[in-house]
Motif scaffolding. Structure first.
Motif, PDB file in Angstrom:
ATOM      1  N   PHE A 199     -21.691  31.352  -6.155  1.00 38.29           N
ATOM      2  CA  PHE A 199     -22.371  30.072  -5.927  1.00 38.29           C
ATOM      3  C   PHE A 199     -23.878  30.272  -5.861  1.00 38.29           C
ATOM      4  N   CYS A 216     -16.768  26.983 -10.695  1.00 37.31           N
ATOM      5  CA  CYS A 216     -16.738  26.735  -9.253  1.00 37.31           C
ATOM      6  C   CYS A 216     -16.949  25.248  -8.977  1.00 37.31           C
ATOM      7  N   GLY A 248     -17.361  22.539  -5.116  1.00 41.96           N
ATOM      8  CA  GLY A 248     -17.254  22.394  -3.674  1.00 41.96           C
ATOM      9  C   GLY A 248     -16.816  20.988  -3.315  1.00 41.96           C
ATOM     10  N   TYR A 255     -25.850  28.367   1.050  1.00 45.38           N
ATOM     11  CA  TYR A 255     -24.522  28.661   0.498  1.00 45.38           C
ATOM     12  C   TYR A 255     -23.794  29.701   1.345  1.00 45.38           C
ATOM     13  N   TRP A 264     -14.482  25.245  -0.816  1.00 45.28           N
ATOM     14  CA  TRP A 264     -15.172  25.897  -1.940  1.00 45.28           C
ATOM     15  C   TRP A 264     -14.120  26.517  -2.845  1.00 45.28           C
ATOM     16  N   LYS A 301     -25.422  30.690  -9.319  1.00 47.57           N
ATOM     17  CA  LYS A 301     -25.421  29.496 -10.181  1.00 47.57           C
ATOM     18  C   LYS A 301     -26.273  28.358  -9.630  1.00 47.57           C
ATOM     19  N   TRP A 302     -26.410  28.250  -8.314  1.00 44.41           N
ATOM     20  CA  TRP A 302     -27.003  27.051  -7.730  1.00 44.41           C
ATOM     21  C   TRP A 302     -28.177  27.283  -6.791  1.00 44.41           C
ATOM     22  N   VAL A 352     -21.616  20.959  -6.884  1.00 40.37           N
ATOM     23  CA  VAL A 352     -21.851  22.198  -7.633  1.00 40.37           C
ATOM     24  C   VAL A 352     -20.729  22.560  -8.618  1.00 40.37           C
TER      25      VAL A 352
END
Length: 150
Positions: free
Chosen positions: A20, A62, A64, A33, A50, A23-24, A82
């Motif tokens: 996560f 992924c 959430g 996160y 998640w 990627k975010w 996300v």
């Protein structure tokens, strides 16, 4: 494809945090996160959740399920957040697997609808989400809000 819930499979927690974040997260949001995913395993609370989508042992996506996606409409929840599918796996509707799991878990948690915020137009409508308006982020951006009935 295999779907992993970190709440149900905490042994995936460290991998989930790293994925996560990769990627975010920005440098400033890495701990958001880590802290949220670390505290998602309380079985008496349906949120947050998640999810990792796996192709054998490789994480390919992924999503959430959270109480708020850093958005001004705090009267609406829960939120899908996300959602991500690795580029080489796109075009196979793998996002559907993650969206259906978030819908299922939200309904099991006692919720009647599910929201998300995005700038994408045309994707989420294919999966039952309807545009309901615009909302605002603390950093000054705005996003379109979508909602689906469970």
């Amino acid at each position: 494809m295999k779907l992993i819930s970190v709440k149900e499979n905490p042994k995936f927690m460290d991998r989930a945090i790293r994925y996560f974040q990769s990627k975010w997260a920005s440098e400033q949001s890495m701990m958001v996160y880590e802290d949220c995913i670390t505290h998602c395993t309380n079985p008496s609370n349906p949120l947050p959740q998640w999810y990792l989508l796996m192709d054998d042992d490789k994480i390919i996506g992924c999503a959430g399920l959270v109480t708020n996606d850093f958005i001004s409409r705090m009267d609406l929840y829960p939120w899908v957040c996300v959602l991500y599918i690795e580029e080489e796996y796109r075009g196979n509707a793998y996002g559907t697997i993650l969206l259906e799991k978030t819908k299922k878990n939200a309904k099991e948690g006692g919720f009647n609808y599910l929201c998300l915020c995005t700038d994408h137009i045309g994707y989420y409508e294919k999966y039952g989400f309807e545009y309901i308006g615009t909302s605002y982020h603390p950093w000054g951006d705005n996003s379109r809000i979508y909602k689906t009935t469970l």
